[in-house]
Design a protein around this motif. Structure first.
Motif, short mmCIF file in Angstrom:
data_model
loop_
_atom_site.label_atom_id
_atom_site.label_comp_id
_atom_site.label_asym_id
_atom_site.label_seq_id
_atom_site.Cartn_x
_atom_site.Cartn_y
_atom_site.Cartn_z
N GLY A 1 -1.20 0.21 12.51
CA GLY A 1 -1.55 0.05 14.07
C GLY A 1 -2.35 1.16 14.80
N LYS A 2 -2.95 1.98 13.97
CA LYS A 2 -3.95 2.65 14.58
C LYS A 2 -5.39 2.49 14.43
N TYR A 3 -5.68 1.51 13.48
CA TYR A 3 -7.09 1.15 13.16
C TYR A 3 -7.51 -0.19 13.42
N GLY A 4 -6.59 -1.01 14.24
CA GLY A 4 -7.09 -2.18 14.30
C GLY A 4 -6.36 -3.27 13.33
N GLU A 5 -6.32 -4.48 13.53
CA GLU A 5 -6.08 -5.49 12.46
C GLU A 5 -6.90 -5.26 11.21
N GLU A 6 -8.22 -5.36 11.43
CA GLU A 6 -8.96 -5.36 10.18
C GLU A 6 -8.85 -3.93 9.42
N GLY A 7 -8.51 -2.87 10.21
CA GLY A 7 -8.37 -1.47 9.38
C GLY A 7 -6.96 -1.53 8.72
N ASP A 8 -6.04 -2.11 9.44
CA ASP A 8 -4.68 -2.02 8.55
C ASP A 8 -4.49 -2.92 7.34
N ARG A 9 -5.64 -3.95 7.36
CA ARG A 9 -5.58 -4.83 5.98
C ARG A 9 -6.25 -3.61 4.86
N LEU A 10 -6.92 -2.82 5.21
CA LEU A 10 -7.53 -2.02 4.27
C LEU A 10 -6.83 -0.77 3.91
N ILE A 11 -5.64 -0.70 4.22
CA ILE A 11 -4.65 0.74 3.97
C ILE A 11 -4.17 0.30 2.57
N PHE A 12 -4.30 1.31 1.74
CA PHE A 12 -3.70 1.29 0.29
C PHE A 12 -2.28 1.50 0.55
N LYS A 13 -1.32 0.56 0.24
CA LYS A 13 0.15 0.94 0.63
C LYS A 13 0.93 1.31 -0.84
N ILE A 14 1.92 2.17 -0.81
CA ILE A 14 2.52 2.65 -2.08
C ILE A 14 3.79 2.14 -2.05
N LEU A 15 4.19 1.22 -3.22
CA LEU A 15 5.58 0.68 -3.37
C LEU A 15 6.78 1.54 -3.37
N ARG A 16 7.72 1.04 -2.75
CA ARG A 16 8.91 1.83 -2.81
C ARG A 16 9.27 2.20 -3.97
N SER A 17 10.15 3.28 -4.28
CA SER A 17 10.63 3.66 -5.69
C SER A 17 11.90 2.76 -5.92
N GLY A 18 12.19 2.75 -7.04
CA GLY A 18 13.60 1.95 -7.40
C GLY A 18 13.56 0.37 -7.29
N ASP A 19 14.65 -0.25 -7.32
CA ASP A 19 14.60 -1.70 -7.16
C ASP A 19 14.33 -2.21 -5.84
N PHE A 20 13.09 -2.31 -5.24
CA PHE A 20 12.98 -2.74 -4.03
C PHE A 20 13.02 -4.11 -3.65
N THR A 21 12.96 -4.71 -4.64
CA THR A 21 12.91 -6.40 -4.45
C THR A 21 14.37 -6.77 -4.07
N SER A 22 15.39 -6.22 -4.81
CA SER A 22 16.81 -6.58 -4.63
C SER A 22 17.47 -6.80 -3.06
N LYS A 23 16.70 -6.08 -2.07
CA LYS A 23 17.16 -6.22 -0.84
C LYS A 23 16.27 -7.22 0.06
N ILE A 24 15.24 -7.96 -0.48
CA ILE A 24 14.69 -8.73 0.16
C ILE A 24 14.93 -10.30 -0.18
N ALA A 25 15.45 -10.84 0.92
CA ALA A 25 15.71 -12.23 0.92
C ALA A 25 14.64 -13.26 0.25
N ASP A 26 15.29 -14.37 -0.38
CA ASP A 26 14.36 -15.26 -1.07
C ASP A 26 13.66 -15.90 0.00
N GLU A 27 13.99 -15.98 1.22
CA GLU A 27 13.31 -16.86 2.25
C GLU A 27 12.05 -15.95 2.58
N LEU A 28 12.13 -14.74 2.70
CA LEU A 28 11.08 -13.86 3.09
C LEU A 28 10.11 -13.82 2.16
#
Length: 447
Positions: free
Chosen positions: A52-79
């Motif tokens: 939210g600090k660099y505009g929509e285009e800047g946000d797309r270019l941010i390298f994100k770091i995956l959460r540690s552990g089994d982060f997929t288990s808490k995400i709903a199938d619909e999402l």
């Protein structure tokens, strides 16, 4: 498996690192001469700190770091099924590699506000990461070298930063043009065009001028939904080219535009005094697409080489408010280390001594001889001379080959006859000349 580099990254040889260190040493000198102190921040930040600090285009270019552990288990199938990266991002990642040094600096200022004196002047030279498409002069991992002042509204800070640019590029011998504009002027232009409510879309389109040209900018403005009348008027301005005098007439009805012109005239008139080798140029199309800029903006381009900008920055009126610290203005500039390197390399502007530092290698003739040779090495190192002993008593040709590959300038030979001598044979590996020399003579020769 054959090893490979991640796309948009590079390995650096000793010669390249030495040249990069040379550039950074020049910048460090200019920063510190004007009272800027060094800080460092972590290579990654909390994701919410950056988004939210660099505009929509800047946000797309941010390298994100995956959460540690089994982060997929808490995400709903619909999402998962929606396949919308923006929604998933905060679920699968909570940290990110820093996109620039400015937002982490704002976070630093807020967290350390009770420990620092305002106005706070800092410089920072560290790598940043962007998930951009790699091309000449554009990498996914690269260094930024920033200088910022926070806690002062004074336009003298802008003047000082222009002079830092000028002094640094003069010292590097790189001819450059410093382009200057003001976001308030752009806001005034948007007001006159009747598109103030679409100001961000307007500046994002203008910021692409170097990449897509005037027609591409106008097409982008139409794509963003800007009124055809506004696009046509701006297209005529691009064709005409707006001088400061012409803008004074056009922005007569805009208070913000007039304030921007007033600030611009102060910066230009005062920074043009005592300018050395850089040229100062007003450019009404300079926009700097990042949303946090609110006043003076800068961009630097090198002469004689097609490279894009090698530096940029600007005034941000209240960047720290995003972290809860209001009414704290700042201004800063950034040097693009990688692009500056490429410019100096292409124009052959690096001093020869930067990559090829004079040094001496002591040949190894055996255990007893190497003990004496190492004493010579120690005595030279203490005196600030770059010296080393070849570690094994190998054939002399192998030792000469080693010296050649490392671009070592001189070879010293402590054989059986020289173990007790005050002077030893020293050979210039470029000319082939050989001469017996004392310790002091070697120091003088190399330093």
């Amino acid at each position: 498996m054959k090893p490979s580099l991640a796309k948009g990254t590079r390995d650096f040889s000793a010669e390249v690192v030495q040249k990069r260190q040379y550039i950074m040493s020049v910048l460090q000198e200019q920063f510190e001469l004007r009272g800027y102190d060094p800080i460092e921040t972590p290579s990654f930040e909390n994701l919410e700190t950056l988004t939210g600090k660099y505009g929509e285009e800047g946000d797309r270019l941010i390298f994100k770091i995956l959460r540690s552990g089994d982060f997929t288990s808490k995400i709903a199938d619909e999402l998962w099924a929606e396949k919308q990266p923006a929604k998933l991002a905060s679920k699968v990642a909570d940290k990110a590699l820093r996109y620039d040094l400015t937002v982490p600096f704002a976070r630093y200022v807020v967290q350390h506000r009770n420990e620092i004196a305002f106005p706070f002047k800092r410089y920072q030279m560290q790598p940043v990461w962007r998930a951009d498409r790699p091309q000449k002069g554009r990498f996914r991992e690269f260094y930024q070298c920033d200088a910022d002042v926070v806690g002062s509204d004074s336009l003298w800070q802008e003047v000082e930063l222009i002079h830092i640019y000028d002094a640094a590029f003069t010292k590097l011998g790189l001819p450059a043009t410093i382009k200057v504009n003001n976001r308030k002027i752009l806001a005034g232009m948007a007001e006159v065009l009747g598109i103030s409510d679409q100001f961000i879309a307007f500046t994002v389109a203008i910021d692409k001028l170097d990449k897509v040209g005037p027609q591409g900018v106008c097409d982008e403005m139409r794509k963003q939904g800007l009124a055809e009348r506004a696009v046509a008027t701006f297209e005529s301005w691009l064709t005409e080219g707006l001088s400061i005098q012409r803008l004074e007439d056009l922005l007569e009805s805009s208070e913000e535009g007039k304030l921007g012109l007033e600030e611009l005239n102060f910066v230009l008139s005062n920074s043009s005094k005592n300018l050395k080798d850089c040229e100062l140029e007003f450019d009404f199309t300079l926009a700097r697409g990042l949303n946090y800029y609110t006043g003076t903006i800068f961009e630097v381009v090198a002469k004689g080489v097609a490279m894009g900008s090698i530096g940029g920055g600007g005034r941000y009126a209240d960047l720290t408010s995003i972290f809860g610290m209001k009414d704290t203005s700042g201004v800063g500039i950034s040097f693009g280390l990688d692009r500056i390197y490429l410019c100096l390399e292409e124009l052959n502007l690096f001093p020869e001594a930067v990559a090829r530092k004079p040094s001496i290698l002591f040949a190894n003739f055996g255990t007893a001889e190497s003990e004496i040779a190492y004493q010579w090495v120690q005595n030279l190192v203490v005196r600030g001379v770059r010296a080393e002993l070849y570690p094994e008593a190998s054939k002399l040709k192998k030792q000469f080959d080693f010296a050649d590959k490392k671009s070592i300038t001189f070879m010293a030979m402590v054989g059986t006859n020289e173990m007790a001598a005050d002077a030893i044979p020293v050979k210039n590996l470029s000319s082939g000349e050989q001469k017996a020399m004392t310790l002091d003579e070697i120091v003088t020769l190399i330093k």
